[in-house]
Motif scaffolding. Sequence first.
Motif, short mmCIF file in Angstrom:
data_model
loop_
_atom_site.label_atom_id
_atom_site.label_comp_id
_atom_site.label_asym_id
_atom_site.label_seq_id
_atom_site.Cartn_x
_atom_site.Cartn_y
_atom_site.Cartn_z
N THR A 168 0.79 -1.24 0.00
CA THR A 168 0.00 0.00 0.00
C THR A 168 0.83 1.30 0.00
O THR A 168 0.55 2.20 -0.79
CB THR A 168 -1.03 -0.02 1.16
N PRO A 169 1.88 1.42 0.84
CA PRO A 169 2.64 2.70 0.81
C PRO A 169 3.19 3.02 -0.57
O PRO A 169 3.32 4.21 -0.93
CB PRO A 169 3.79 2.44 1.80
N TYR A 170 3.48 1.99 -1.37
CA TYR A 170 4.06 2.25 -2.70
C TYR A 170 3.00 2.64 -3.73
O TYR A 170 3.32 3.00 -4.85
CB TYR A 170 4.87 1.02 -3.17
N LEU A 171 1.74 2.55 -3.30
CA LEU A 171 0.66 3.02 -4.18
C LEU A 171 0.21 4.42 -3.75
O LEU A 171 -0.32 5.17 -4.54
CB LEU A 171 -0.53 2.07 -4.10
N LEU A 172 0.43 4.75 -2.46
CA LEU A 172 -0.08 6.02 -1.93
C LEU A 172 1.03 7.07 -1.76
O LEU A 172 1.14 7.98 -2.57
CB LEU A 172 -0.82 5.76 -0.62
N GLN A 173 1.91 6.90 -0.75
CA GLN A 173 2.94 7.94 -0.51
C GLN A 173 4.17 7.80 -1.40
O GLN A 173 4.61 8.76 -2.01
CB GLN A 173 3.45 7.93 0.95
N ASP A 174 4.71 6.57 -1.47
CA ASP A 174 5.99 6.37 -2.19
C ASP A 174 5.72 5.91 -3.62
O ASP A 174 6.19 4.87 -4.06
CB ASP A 174 6.84 5.34 -1.44
N PHE A 175 4.94 6.72 -4.31
CA PHE A 175 4.43 6.32 -5.63
C PHE A 175 5.34 6.72 -6.79
O PHE A 175 5.03 6.49 -7.94
CB PHE A 175 3.05 6.95 -5.85
N GLY A 176 6.48 7.32 -6.46
CA GLY A 176 7.34 7.88 -7.51
C GLY A 176 7.76 6.86 -8.55
O GLY A 176 7.76 5.65 -8.30
N ASN A 177 8.11 7.41 -9.72
CA ASN A 177 8.59 6.54 -10.81
C ASN A 177 10.06 6.19 -10.51
O ASN A 177 10.89 7.08 -10.40
CB ASN A 177 8.48 7.31 -12.12
N PRO A 178 10.39 4.91 -10.35
CA PRO A 178 11.77 4.55 -9.97
C PRO A 178 12.83 5.06 -10.95
O PRO A 178 14.01 5.11 -10.61
CB PRO A 178 11.76 3.02 -9.95
N SER A 179 12.42 5.46 -12.15
CA SER A 179 13.41 5.98 -13.12
C SER A 179 13.63 7.48 -12.93
O SER A 179 14.51 8.06 -13.57
CB SER A 179 12.94 5.73 -14.55
N SER A 180 12.82 8.14 -12.07
CA SER A 180 12.96 9.59 -11.88
C SER A 180 14.17 9.91 -11.00
O SER A 180 14.56 9.10 -10.15
CB SER A 180 11.71 10.16 -11.21
N GLN A 181 14.69 11.13 -11.19
CA GLN A 181 15.92 11.56 -10.50
C GLN A 181 15.64 12.03 -9.07
O GLN A 181 16.53 12.02 -8.24
CB GLN A 181 16.58 12.72 -11.26
N HIS A 182 14.40 12.50 -8.81
CA HIS A 182 14.12 13.13 -7.51
C HIS A 182 13.91 12.11 -6.38
O HIS A 182 13.95 10.90 -6.62
CB HIS A 182 12.90 14.06 -7.63
N SER A 183 13.66 12.66 -5.18
CA SER A 183 13.61 11.79 -3.99
C SER A 183 12.47 10.77 -4.06
O SER A 183 12.60 9.65 -3.60
CB SER A 183 13.47 12.65 -2.73
#
Length: 403
Positions: free
Chosen positions: A22-37
């Motif tokens: 669930t956290p990876y769908l809600l808070q930590d949803f970033g694209n793993p290829s992105s440069q940011h945090s």
Amino acid sequence: MAVYLDYAATTPLDEDVLKIMTPYLLQDFGNPSSQHSFGKTAANAIVRARDYLAKILGCLSEELYFTSSGTESDNWALKGVCSALEYKGKHIIVSAIEHPALIESAKEMQKKGFEVTFVNAEKDGTISPEAIKNALREDTIFCAVMHANNETGVINPIEEISAVLKEKGVFFFCDCVQTAGYMRLPTKYVDGLSISAHKFYGPKGVGLLYLKKGSQINRLISGGNQERGLRGGTTNTAGIIGLVAAYVKAVEHMEINNDKIRKLRDAFLNKVLAISGATLMGDKNKMLPGHANIAFEGCTGEQLVMMLDNRKVACSTGAACSSGAVKTSHVIKAMGYDESVAKSSVRFTFGKNTSLREIDSAIFMVTTSVSAAHRIYSSKEKLEELKRNFLKKATGSNDTPKN
Ligand code: PLP
């Protein structure tokens, strides 16, 4: 309450796995290829998940590729490896009981000029190492034999088949979609293997391809640089985390779950195999604990599955039905049974949530459905006989008119 006996088709998502995803769908949803945090958080989670899974499978992290499904992993392995090894030869061996993901991929390669030998199974449901040995040619580059069959649950002698293929340097691919979470996987005996999360209480839409270091493979999905440049497509962070979490839990509880499932399956078999004309497909001693594929003489599997669905028991025929025609199981046929047996088989598969009460209810429903099917069948026969007699009297001929 409906009784679900189709765990080989798919399993429900485990609630603990959902919590981890669930956290990876809600808070930590970033694209793993992105440069940011946001991206880095997701990318780090994938690195940890891949490392952990590699440790459990006894391989290197860089030998693991996440995909969208068992189907994609199978397609990629066969098409990707064969096209990369084409310079060595164009002969492929595929067991005739493989999932359509491999059978259809092999047929597509046939159209591209590859030659394919489909190797039939023994009557007990296994693929014999001798049969594989006999199919080998100088130009054989790839062989696919699944760990256990999805229709019968029969487990193949992977270690022995591996020995035959190693001698000739043939790439050995093993579809482990049905065994992942239920058996130790044969990583060290094969060059490639596939698994799919939704078969062991993980999410749908995520699979894995293990590919031994040094193997040659062409990419199947072109796009970005994901999966070390070999598979394009935005990384499914929550799915991957879910696959690994579900696999870890399944392995941790493997023995307890297998014992429980085997006892329930055997209680079911004890009663159902007592029905007149019921035969277990495959050798019970070589089967996964949760499978029971039974041929019911005088019935069609499809008819029984529908009758059981009306009685709130969910099971399946091995062969998927398309276009309304009664499909014959290619697996049962490849084991040497005739068309009528292959059409009459029903697969019941049990899972960690199955209860004894459900088994009792299913036994009753199967028994009554088979008797009802027999009654319908015999009344159809009776009708045909009356029609024949009537026509004989009316026309004075013994011939039944063609229609
Ligand atoms: N291989 C086997 C043996 C299977 O049983 C299945 C699914 O039923 C697959 C491959 C395909 O897996 P997925 O549903 O993830 O595409």
